[in-house]
Design a protein around this motif. Structure first.
Motif, PDB file in Angstrom:
ATOM      1  N   ARG A 219       0.665  -1.054   0.111  1.00  8.10           N
ATOM      2  CA  ARG A 219      -0.010   0.082   0.109  1.00  8.10           C
ATOM      3  C   ARG A 219       1.019   1.232   0.119  1.00  8.10           C
ATOM      4  O   ARG A 219       0.740   2.199  -0.776  1.00  8.10           O
ATOM      5  CB  ARG A 219      -0.850  -0.181   1.145  1.00  8.10           C
ATOM      6  CG  ARG A 219      -2.018  -1.028   1.048  1.00  8.10           C
ATOM      7  CD  ARG A 219      -2.979  -0.838   2.288  1.00  8.10           C
ATOM      8  NE  ARG A 219      -4.113  -1.865   2.276  1.00  8.10           N
ATOM      9  CZ  ARG A 219      -5.176  -1.931   2.871  1.00  8.10           C
ATOM     10  NH1 ARG A 219      -5.323  -0.911   3.778  1.00  8.10           N
ATOM     11  NH2 ARG A 219      -5.956  -2.656   2.686  1.00  8.10           N
ATOM     12  N   LEU A 220       1.682   1.144   0.914  1.00  6.76           N
ATOM     13  CA  LEU A 220       2.857   2.409   0.971  1.00  6.76           C
ATOM     14  C   LEU A 220       3.444   2.653  -0.473  1.00  6.76           C
ATOM     15  O   LEU A 220       3.710   3.893  -0.971  1.00  6.76           O
ATOM     16  CB  LEU A 220       3.861   2.300   1.884  1.00  6.76           C
ATOM     17  CG  LEU A 220       3.225   2.492   3.367  1.00  6.76           C
ATOM     18  CD1 LEU A 220       4.345   2.085   4.314  1.00  6.76           C
ATOM     19  CD2 LEU A 220       3.013   3.917   3.712  1.00  6.76           C
ATOM     20  N   SER A 221       3.855   1.618  -1.237  1.00  2.00           N
ATOM     21  CA  SER A 221       4.340   1.289  -2.477  1.00  2.00           C
ATOM     22  C   SER A 221       3.463   2.169  -3.425  1.00  2.00           C
ATOM     23  O   SER A 221       4.134   3.125  -4.257  1.00  2.00           O
ATOM     24  CB  SER A 221       4.854   0.209  -3.016  1.00  2.00           C
ATOM     25  OG  SER A 221       5.384   0.113  -4.004  1.00  2.00           O
ATOM     26  N   LYS A 222       2.254   1.652  -3.552  1.00  2.00           N
ATOM     27  CA  LYS A 222       1.336   2.440  -4.444  1.00  2.00           C
ATOM     28  C   LYS A 222       1.022   3.802  -4.232  1.00  2.00           C
ATOM     29  O   LYS A 222       1.003   4.555  -5.001  1.00  2.00           O
ATOM     30  CB  LYS A 222       0.113   1.504  -4.330  1.00  2.00           C
ATOM     31  CG  LYS A 222       0.075   0.129  -4.918  1.00  2.00           C
ATOM     32  CD  LYS A 222      -1.107  -0.617  -4.547  1.00  2.00           C
ATOM     33  CE  LYS A 222      -0.938  -1.945  -5.144  1.00  2.00           C
ATOM     34  NZ  LYS A 222      -2.276  -2.828  -5.441  1.00  2.00           N
ATOM     35  N   ILE A 223       0.828   4.174  -3.002  1.00  2.00           N
ATOM     36  CA  ILE A 223       0.983   5.608  -2.608  1.00  2.00           C
ATOM     37  C   ILE A 223       1.909   6.411  -3.011  1.00  2.00           C
ATOM     38  O   ILE A 223       1.856   7.465  -3.693  1.00  2.00           O
ATOM     39  CB  ILE A 223       0.769   5.729  -1.079  1.00  2.00           C
ATOM     40  CG1 ILE A 223      -0.715   5.172  -0.640  1.00  2.00           C
ATOM     41  CG2 ILE A 223       0.598   7.231  -0.568  1.00  2.00           C
ATOM     42  CD1 ILE A 223      -0.776   4.973   0.959  1.00  2.00           C
ATOM     43  N   ALA A 224       3.194   6.043  -2.788  1.00  4.40           N
ATOM     44  CA  ALA A 224       4.396   6.530  -3.163  1.00  4.40           C
ATOM     45  C   ALA A 224       4.614   6.582  -4.880  1.00  4.40           C
ATOM     46  O   ALA A 224       4.765   7.673  -5.421  1.00  4.40           O
ATOM     47  CB  ALA A 224       5.833   5.838  -2.763  1.00  4.40           C
ATOM     48  N   MET A 225       3.973   5.675  -5.470  1.00  5.20           N
ATOM     49  CA  MET A 225       3.936   5.794  -6.920  1.00  5.20           C
ATOM     50  C   MET A 225       3.127   6.782  -7.509  1.00  5.20           C
ATOM     51  O   MET A 225       3.283   7.501  -8.411  1.00  5.20           O
ATOM     52  CB  MET A 225       3.931   4.294  -7.377  1.00  5.20           C
ATOM     53  CG  MET A 225       5.468   3.554  -7.318  1.00  5.20           C
ATOM     54  SD  MET A 225       5.215   2.053  -8.308  1.00  5.20           S
ATOM     55  CE  MET A 225       6.494   1.226  -7.850  1.00  5.20           C
ATOM     56  N   VAL A 226       1.985   6.693  -6.693  1.00  5.69           N
ATOM     57  CA  VAL A 226       0.983   7.603  -7.371  1.00  5.69           C
ATOM     58  C   VAL A 226       1.306   9.288  -7.135  1.00  5.69           C
ATOM     59  O   VAL A 226       1.289   9.824  -7.946  1.00  5.69           O
ATOM     60  CB  VAL A 226      -0.512   7.353  -6.792  1.00  5.69           C
ATOM     61  CG1 VAL A 226      -1.525   8.548  -6.972  1.00  5.69           C
ATOM     62  CG2 VAL A 226      -0.878   5.990  -7.304  1.00  5.69           C
ATOM     63  N   LEU A 227       2.015   9.330  -5.683  1.00  2.73           N
ATOM     64  CA  LEU A 227       2.486  10.757  -5.578  1.00  2.73           C
ATOM     65  C   LEU A 227       3.653  11.098  -6.447  1.00  2.73           C
ATOM     66  O   LEU A 227       3.891  12.219  -6.834  1.00  2.73           O
ATOM     67  CB  LEU A 227       2.789  10.853  -4.177  1.00  2.73           C
ATOM     68  CG  LEU A 227       1.541  10.666  -3.139  1.00  2.73           C
ATOM     69  CD1 LEU A 227       2.005  10.760  -1.716  1.00  2.73           C
ATOM     70  CD2 LEU A 227       0.611  11.904  -3.231  1.00  2.73           C
ATOM     71  N   ALA A 228       4.661  10.189  -7.031  1.00  2.71           N
ATOM     72  CA  ALA A 228       5.734  10.381  -7.876  1.00  2.71           C
ATOM     73  C   ALA A 228       5.146  10.957  -9.135  1.00  2.71           C
ATOM     74  O   ALA A 228       5.507  11.810  -9.803  1.00  2.71           O
ATOM     75  CB  ALA A 228       6.451   8.944  -7.928  1.00  2.71           C
ATOM     76  N   MET A 229       3.954  10.378  -9.672  1.00  2.00           N
ATOM     77  CA  MET A 229       3.254  10.686 -10.950  1.00  2.00           C
ATOM     78  C   MET A 229       2.596  11.910 -10.669  1.00  2.00           C
ATOM     79  O   MET A 229       2.713  12.597 -11.596  1.00  2.00           O
ATOM     80  CB  MET A 229       2.085   9.699 -11.309  1.00  2.00           C
ATOM     81  CG  MET A 229       2.801   8.430 -11.820  1.00  2.00           C
ATOM     82  SD  MET A 229       4.002   8.241 -13.314  1.00  2.00           S
ATOM     83  CE  MET A 229       5.535   8.605 -12.512  1.00  2.00           C
ATOM     84  N   ALA A 230       2.111  12.239  -9.550  1.00  2.00           N
ATOM     85  CA  ALA A 230       1.441  13.549  -9.375  1.00  2.00           C
ATOM     86  C   ALA A 230       2.468  14.716  -9.485  1.00  2.00           C
ATOM     87  O   ALA A 230       2.471  15.687  -9.982  1.00  2.00           O
ATOM     88  CB  ALA A 230       0.899  13.522  -7.659  1.00  2.00           C
ATOM     89  N   LEU A 231       3.751  14.357  -8.868  1.00  2.00           N
ATOM     90  CA  LEU A 231       4.921  15.389  -8.592  1.00  2.00           C
ATOM     91  C   LEU A 231       5.464  15.520 -10.214  1.00  2.00           C
ATOM     92  O   LEU A 231       5.340  16.775 -10.451  1.00  2.00           O
ATOM     93  CB  LEU A 231       5.933  15.008  -7.981  1.00  2.00           C
ATOM     94  CG  LEU A 231       7.246  15.711  -8.124  1.00  2.00           C
ATOM     95  CD1 LEU A 231       6.960  16.963  -7.586  1.00  2.00           C
ATOM     96  CD2 LEU A 231       8.436  14.980  -7.074  1.00  2.00           C
ATOM     97  N   PHE A 232       5.492  14.338 -10.866  1.00  2.00           N
ATOM     98  CA  PHE A 232       5.991  14.468 -12.274  1.00  2.00           C
ATOM     99  C   PHE A 232       5.075  15.426 -13.260  1.00  2.00           C
ATOM    100  O   PHE A 232       5.244  16.424 -13.713  1.00  2.00           O
ATOM    101  CB  PHE A 232       6.124  13.271 -13.100  1.00  2.00           C
ATOM    102  CG  PHE A 232       6.025  13.100 -14.443  1.00  2.00           C
ATOM    103  CD1 PHE A 232       7.352  13.508 -15.016  1.00  2.00           C
ATOM    104  CD2 PHE A 232       5.149  12.981 -15.178  1.00  2.00           C
ATOM    105  CE1 PHE A 232       7.586  13.770 -16.545  1.00  2.00           C
ATOM    106  CE2 PHE A 232       5.165  12.914 -16.559  1.00  2.00           C
ATOM    107  CZ  PHE A 232       6.335  13.392 -17.101  1.00  2.00           C
ATOM    108  N   ALA A 233       3.640  15.164 -13.036  1.00  2.00           N
ATOM    109  CA  ALA A 233       2.710  16.093 -13.932  1.00  2.00           C
ATOM    110  C   ALA A 233       2.579  17.327 -13.448  1.00  2.00           C
ATOM    111  O   ALA A 233       2.429  18.355 -14.268  1.00  2.00           O
ATOM    112  CB  ALA A 233       1.342  15.132 -13.838  1.00  2.00           C
TER     113      ALA A 233
END
Length: 165
Positions: A4-18
């Motif tokens: 779950r933490l991994s999924k959250i981190a990856m979604v937030l990484a994509m948020a940062l990228f965009a």
């Protein structure tokens, strides 16, 4: 919990990228507009190709297209930020609550995929022949972006996020 933490981190990484892409396009509008301008004009594609009838010379339409791209990138960022936050809120919830919290992340990742795959790869790359340009070819970058978004999307929608792991 780690998944779950991994999924959250990856979604937030994509948020940062965009967010960074959108911010760059807004704060350096003219430099980044040059890319859209030349892709729409098709002025750097192979000389004598037979698809230049598709070129758009209207500055109004070029600016409208660029603003639409920025809006899609910004919406992708916002949805991913909200999605990451919603997932964080559901971190310790049951499986149903965590799955329900994925909807904004799924929407943001899907919109990002569509923005770069449809907007840049299909429309820019194929319709406007962007792949023919040495100076204004965004196909490799778009491919990298939408592939990353797609991989994160696939990971997020997987049902492997049981709290007991």
């Amino acid at each position: 919990m780690m998944i779950r933490l991994s999924k959250i981190a990856m979604v937030l990484a994509m948020a940062l990228f965009a967010s960074l892409v959108s911010f760059g396009n807004i704060t350096d509008y003219q430099t980044n507009f040059a890319f859209v301008h030349h892709v729409f004009l098709m002025d750097t594609t192979f000389p004598g190709n037979s698809i230049t009838y598709r070129a758009i010379e209207s500055p109004f339409i070029q600016h409208a297209g660029y603003i639409f791209i920025i809006a899609l990138e910004t919406a992708t960022a916002l949805l991913c930020w909200i999605g990451g936050f919603k997932l964080w809120q559901a971190l310790k919830g049951d499986n149903v609550a965590f799955r329900r919290a994925k909807k904004y992340a799924i929407a943001g990742l899907t919109l990002g995929f569509l923005t770069w795959q449809v907007g840049f790869m299909s429309v820019g790359g194929e319709w406007f022949g962007m792949w023919m340009s040495k100076e204004w070819n965004g196909v490799p970058d778009a491919s990298r972006f939408f592939t990353t978004l797609l991989l994160v999307l696939i990971y997020v929608v997987m049902s492997n996020d049981d709290i007991d792991e």
